[in-house]
Motif scaffolding. Structure first.
Motif, short mmCIF file in Angstrom:
data_model
loop_
_atom_site.label_atom_id
_atom_site.label_comp_id
_atom_site.label_asym_id
_atom_site.label_seq_id
_atom_site.Cartn_x
_atom_site.Cartn_y
_atom_site.Cartn_z
N SER A 7 0.86 -1.19 0.00
CA SER A 7 0.00 0.00 0.00
C SER A 7 0.89 1.23 0.00
CB SER A 7 -0.86 0.05 1.26
OG SER A 7 -1.85 -0.94 1.25
N ALA A 8 0.40 2.31 -0.60
CA ALA A 8 1.13 3.57 -0.54
C ALA A 8 0.91 4.18 0.84
CB ALA A 8 0.60 4.49 -1.63
N GLU A 9 1.61 5.27 1.12
CA GLU A 9 1.45 5.93 2.42
C GLU A 9 0.01 6.39 2.63
OE1 GLU A 9 4.33 9.01 2.86
OE2 GLU A 9 5.98 7.57 2.90
N ASN A 10 -0.37 6.50 3.86
CA ASN A 10 -1.69 7.03 4.28
C ASN A 10 -2.88 6.15 3.90
OD1 ASN A 10 -0.30 9.40 5.13
ND2 ASN A 10 -0.37 10.12 2.99
N LYS A 11 -2.64 4.93 3.43
CA LYS A 11 -3.77 4.07 3.04
C LYS A 11 -4.02 3.09 4.19
CE LYS A 11 -4.15 5.36 -1.34
NZ LYS A 11 -5.34 6.02 -1.85
N ASP A 12 -5.17 3.16 4.81
CA ASP A 12 -5.41 2.35 6.00
C ASP A 12 -5.76 0.90 5.69
OD1 ASP A 12 -4.69 4.49 7.48
OD2 ASP A 12 -6.73 5.22 7.77
N VAL A 13 -5.62 0.08 6.70
CA VAL A 13 -5.86 -1.36 6.56
C VAL A 13 -6.92 -1.77 7.59
CG1 VAL A 13 -4.77 -3.63 6.92
CG2 VAL A 13 -3.52 -1.82 5.71
N ALA A 14 -7.86 -2.62 7.18
CA ALA A 14 -8.89 -3.07 8.12
C ALA A 14 -8.85 -4.59 8.28
CB ALA A 14 -10.26 -2.64 7.61
N VAL A 15 -8.85 -5.04 9.52
CA VAL A 15 -8.87 -6.47 9.81
C VAL A 15 -10.21 -6.79 10.45
CG1 VAL A 15 -7.63 -8.35 10.96
CG2 VAL A 15 -6.39 -6.28 10.32
N CYS A 16 -10.98 -7.68 9.84
CA CYS A 16 -12.33 -7.96 10.35
C CYS A 16 -12.54 -9.45 10.56
CB CYS A 16 -13.39 -7.50 9.35
SG CYS A 16 -13.27 -5.77 8.98
N ALA A 17 -13.36 -9.74 11.56
CA ALA A 17 -13.78 -11.13 11.78
C ALA A 17 -15.30 -11.14 11.82
CB ALA A 17 -13.23 -11.64 13.10
N SER A 18 -15.89 -12.15 11.20
CA SER A 18 -17.35 -12.25 11.30
C SER A 18 -17.76 -13.71 11.30
CB SER A 18 -18.00 -11.50 10.14
OG SER A 18 -17.52 -12.01 8.93
N ALA A 19 -18.89 -13.95 11.95
CA ALA A 19 -19.42 -15.32 11.97
C ALA A 19 -20.20 -15.50 10.67
CB ALA A 19 -20.32 -15.50 13.17
N VAL A 20 -19.91 -16.60 9.97
CA VAL A 20 -20.67 -16.91 8.75
C VAL A 20 -21.31 -18.28 8.94
CG1 VAL A 20 -19.33 -15.49 7.14
CG2 VAL A 20 -18.54 -17.80 7.66
N ASP A 21 -22.14 -18.69 7.97
CA ASP A 21 -22.87 -19.95 8.09
C ASP A 21 -22.01 -21.12 8.54
OD1 ASP A 21 -25.23 -19.00 7.46
OD2 ASP A 21 -25.31 -19.74 5.38
N ASP A 22 -20.88 -21.30 7.82
CA ASP A 22 -20.09 -22.50 8.07
C ASP A 22 -18.85 -22.27 8.91
OD1 ASP A 22 -19.55 -20.95 5.94
OD2 ASP A 22 -19.17 -22.58 4.52
N GLY A 23 -18.76 -21.13 9.58
CA GLY A 23 -17.60 -20.91 10.43
C GLY A 23 -17.34 -19.44 10.69
N VAL A 24 -16.05 -19.11 10.68
CA VAL A 24 -15.66 -17.72 10.95
C VAL A 24 -14.82 -17.24 9.78
CG1 VAL A 24 -14.19 -16.29 12.41
CG2 VAL A 24 -15.76 -17.92 13.46
N LEU A 25 -15.09 -16.03 9.34
CA LEU A 25 -14.33 -15.46 8.23
C LEU A 25 -13.45 -14.34 8.75
CD1 LEU A 25 -14.29 -15.87 5.11
CD2 LEU A 25 -15.70 -13.81 4.96
N LEU A 26 -12.15 -14.47 8.47
CA LEU A 26 -11.20 -13.41 8.86
C LEU A 26 -10.79 -12.71 7.58
CD1 LEU A 26 -8.80 -15.48 11.13
CD2 LEU A 26 -10.59 -13.89 11.84
N SER A 27 -10.84 -11.39 7.58
CA SER A 27 -10.41 -10.74 6.34
C SER A 27 -9.51 -9.54 6.62
CB SER A 27 -11.63 -10.32 5.51
OG SER A 27 -12.36 -9.38 6.21
N VAL A 28 -8.61 -9.33 5.69
CA VAL A 28 -7.67 -8.20 5.77
C VAL A 28 -7.83 -7.40 4.49
CG1 VAL A 28 -5.25 -7.53 5.93
CG2 VAL A 28 -6.06 -9.54 7.18
N LYS A 29 -8.26 -6.15 4.67
CA LYS A 29 -8.61 -5.34 3.49
C LYS A 29 -7.66 -4.15 3.40
CE LYS A 29 -12.88 -2.98 1.90
NZ LYS A 29 -12.34 -2.10 0.96
N ASP A 30 -7.11 -3.94 2.22
CA ASP A 30 -6.26 -2.74 2.05
C ASP A 30 -6.75 -1.91 0.88
OD1 ASP A 30 -4.82 -3.38 -0.52
OD2 ASP A 30 -4.05 -5.08 0.64
N SER A 31 -6.26 -0.69 0.82
CA SER A 31 -6.59 0.18 -0.32
C SER A 31 -5.29 0.44 -1.07
CB SER A 31 -7.17 1.50 0.17
OG SER A 31 -8.22 1.26 1.06
N GLY A 32 -4.53 -0.63 -1.23
CA GLY A 32 -3.18 -0.52 -1.80
C GLY A 32 -3.15 -0.63 -3.30
#
Ligand code: ADP
Length: 259
Positions: free
Chosen positions: A167-192
């Motif tokens: 990612s370039a400078e100043n672009k934030d990153v989000a780490v999320c966890a959520s319960a889904v039907d068959d388990g847990v989904l972990l995601s890492v999202k960037d604007s890179g």
């Protein structure tokens, strides 16, 4: 295809039939060729920093050592290449351990995800702050998973550090966890930088890198995503990626719930 045949003889030695064995060796051949590709790749990856280290040491021995400023600069470069060698070897050992261990042997524990996510984020904040990147986390209260905690933390660290690296400078990153039907989904999202679609399929292969120069510059080993994939699979889960070139990427790990 390998074919082997032999006669079947009766009690009196008379031929009463024959056995023909067909063996499909194509899978074996494929595995062998994968293995030798891997050895060639590893050798190449290890040789690159060693060649640089040798080059700088020779320059130092040729006289650069007498100029304290030059000597200091070259020795720092040598140290950086030695760190890279170390990182590659650490990642190779992690991969080989993951390949040897099977699911049954894994030490699984029930852990709160929020704590796991925070400790992974903590490892990456120093690097992120250098690029003025903030890493946020989002996790439902008390969401827990049945996993090998250090491995899942490692997978998250790999994804978060990639998000920061690419990612370039100043672009934030989000780490999320959520319960889904068959388990847990972990995601890492960037604007890179994002990833062009033709690369997506091969991204999780060992040593596959879109921009070798950039990866090396960032201290990458080319093994981070292969490790993430193995960790997900060791939990019976999977990894996925969605990306738009120039916009950013989201990498996800699905951890299935216990059956
Ligand atoms: P590396 O050590 O090179 O980062 P990885 O296996 O972690 O190795 O990633 C493989 C390649 O995938 C990287 O070299 C980079 O080209 C690409 N990549 C990984 N994560 C991202 C991301 N978040 N954004 C853009 N490209 C990425």
């Amino acid at each position: 295809l390998k074919v082997r045949g032999t006669n079947l003889l009766g009690m009196q030695g008379a031929r009463i039939g024959a056995v023909v064995v067909f063996t499909d060796v194509s899978r074996l051949r494929r595995l062998e060729s994968l293995r030798s590709d891997f050895v060639a790749n590893v050798s190449h990856e290890l040789k690159t920093p060693i060649t640089s280290i040798k080059g700088f040491i020779e320059t130092l021995l040729d006289g650069a050592i007498n100029d304290p400023e030059e000597a200091d600069r070259f020795l720092r470069i040598v140290a950086k290449h030695a760190d890279r060698l170390n990182a590659i070897i650490d990642d190779l050992l992690t991969l080989s351990r993951l390949e040897q261990g099977d699911k049954e042997e894994m030490d699984l524990q029930k852990v709160g995800l929020a704590g796991l996510m925070n400790s992974a984020v903590e490892v990456c904040t120093h690097r992120a702050s250098k690029k003025n990147i903030t890493i946020s986390t989002e996790c439902p209260d008390h969401l827990s998973v049945f996993v090998n905690p250090p491995l899942i933390e490692q997978a998250l660290i790999n994804l978060i550090s990639n998000a920061v690296k690419y990612s370039a400078e100043n672009k934030d990153v989000a780490v999320c966890a959520s319960a889904v039907d068959d388990g847990v989904l972990l995601s890492v999202k960037d604007s890179g930088y994002g990833i062009a679609s033709e690369h997506l399929e091969r991204l999780f292969e060992r040593f596959y890198r879109i921009d070798k120069g950039r990866s090396r510059q960032e201290g990458g080993t080319g093994l981070g995503l292969a490790i993430v994939k193995h960790i997900a699979q060791a939990h019976g889960g999977a990894v996925s990626v969605e990306s738009i070139f120039g916009k950013g990427s989201t990498f996800s790990i699905l951890i299935p719930s216990e059956k």
